[in-house]
Design an enzyme around this catalytic site. Structure first.
Site, PDB file in Angstrom:
ATOM      1  CB  THR A 117     -20.854 -45.043 -27.977  1.00  9.12           C
ATOM      2  OG1 THR A 117     -20.882 -44.215 -26.811  1.00  9.12           O
ATOM      3  CG2 THR A 117     -22.240 -45.553 -28.263  1.00  9.12           C
ATOM      4  CG  ASP A 120     -21.807 -43.069 -22.558  1.00 12.64           C
ATOM      5  OD1 ASP A 120     -20.622 -43.181 -22.204  1.00 12.64           O
ATOM      6  OD2 ASP A 120     -22.179 -42.282 -23.450  1.00 12.64           O
ATOM      7  CB  THR A 152     -14.760 -38.906 -19.627  1.00 14.54           C
ATOM      8  OG1 THR A 152     -15.790 -38.509 -18.713  1.00 14.54           O
ATOM      9  CG2 THR A 152     -15.339 -38.981 -21.021  1.00 14.54           C
ATOM     10  NE  ARG A 161     -18.640 -37.669 -30.534  1.00 15.08           N
ATOM     11  CZ  ARG A 161     -18.759 -37.985 -29.243  1.00 15.08           C
ATOM     12  NH1 ARG A 161     -18.457 -37.112 -28.315  1.00 15.08           N
ATOM     13  NH2 ARG A 161     -19.187 -39.181 -28.892  1.00 15.08           N
TER      14      ARG A 161
END
Ligand code: ADE
Length: 345
Positions: free
Chosen positions: A69, A113, A162, A222
């Site tokens: 993103t 996404d 993914t 993250r």
């Protein structure tokens, strides 16, 4: 719940999204890591800008938490365009996509996404939009049914997934460029953490302390930034906000994160196979039942990292621990099946 895990690469709560947003790089020059990808991307952006065209459609794939993103935002910023963010599951009907496409200005980025979760009926609308910036809408029904074509503005579709393998071949083939995101090295994560410390006004942090956080972050920014926030809270309460190696160690020990970035759920999974099933091979469902956990959760949130670090083997006959995993757990490595055959297929 698995998403509550400190070490989950998935976004956990909306507040986390906000916290991460402030730490995201906005320009290509600020982006740390993914060197090859960034080089190819810079060339694509520069070439498109020189031709005053939108960039070719881009597919980003790789594990969660690595910055897909973020990259989509970086691309739109570099192109000087606006970005519309949506996701495969959010585009439930063809009309959802048509509405999004019609709102686009020339050169805009449409970011989808989880594009592997786009319903097939919606995918049909994507093809002409990607190829000819055209939307084919069927009006009327039965014998009167006909297709009308609506133009949309030239735009760049950025798809993120993914699971690139789940994308249909026609969809995959319509992307001009595909970029695969890799796990970050400890050095790259430490650099990201140093930048985050500065953005969070945390003052000077010793390299050793940041390296320690980086080592336990599973190659994922993250997770690194999430652990940093926990360490910051701990330092605030225990050390007047000053980060040191021992403060990092104490904070991560308290959180149950070990030297390799494994948490209690990972260790419990490994111990179950090691102690109860003599290192395997054993079926996932059996392990899940013993642990009173959901098999899908183990498969999605526990196994990927254990496979990546070579602690787990998926064999035709089930899951088995590797010698490295046994060493880490301190259990005796057992040679595998009785007949010794066909294990690591
Ligand atoms: N924050 C999160 N990911 C980052 C990256 N790749 N570069 C710089 N800052 C980041």
């Amino acid at each position: 719940m698995a998403t509550e895990r400190l070490l989950s690469p998935q976004q956990r709560v909306p507040e986390e999204e906000q916290a991460n947003f402030a730490l995201r790089p906005e320009r290509i020059g600020e982006y740390i890591g993914q060197r090859e990808l960034i080089e190819r991307l810079s060339i694509a952006v520069e070439a498109a800008k020189a031709r005053s065209e939108p960039m070719e459609h881009v597919l980003l794939h790789g594990p969660p938490g690595l910055g897909k993103t973020t990259l989509a935002h970086v691309i739109s910023r570099e192109m000087g365009s606006r970005i519309t963010v949506t996701s495969g599951p959010a585009l439930a009907r063809g009309t959802d996509l048509v509405a999004a496409l019609q709102r686009l200005q020339p050169g805009d980025v449409l970011f989808i996404d989880e594009i592997h979760r786009l319903p097939i009926a919606v995918e049909e609308f994507v093809y002409p939009a990607m190829e000819d910036f055209r939307i084919d809408v069927t009006v009327d029904t039965g014998l009167n049914a006909r297709t009308i074509q609506i133009k949309c503005k030239p735009f760049t579709l950025i798809g993120a997934t993914t699971r690139a393998g789940l994308l249909s071949a026609p969809l995959r083939s319509r992307f001009g460029q595909t970029f695969h995101l890799q796990y970050y090295t400890v050095a790259e994560l430490a650099t990201i953490l140093r930048r985050s410390c500065s953005l969070l006004n945390m003052g000077e942090a010793p390299d050793a302390a940041l390296n320690r956080v980086a080592e336990r972050s599973r190659g994922t920014p993250r997770i690194a930034n999430r652990l940093l926030r926990r360490v910051r809270d701990f330092a605030h309460v225990k050390a007047k906000g000053k980060l040191s190696l021992s403060i990092v160690d104490d904070a991560l020990t308290l959180e149950g994160v070990d030297a390799l970035g494994l948490d209690e759920l990972d260790r419990s999974y490994l111990r179950t196979i090691g102690n109860v099933y003599s290192c395997g091979p054993v079926g996932l469902e059996t392990v899940a039942a013993t642990m009173n956990e959901d098999a899908g959760t183990l498969e999605d949130v526990v196994e990927p990292y254990l496979l990546q670090i070579g602690f787990l083997a998926r064999t035709r006959r089930g899951r088995a621990l590797t010698r490295a995993a046994c060493g880490h757990l301190g259990v005796v490595f057992k040679a595998q099946a009785e007949d010794g055959s066909g294990l690591f297929s």
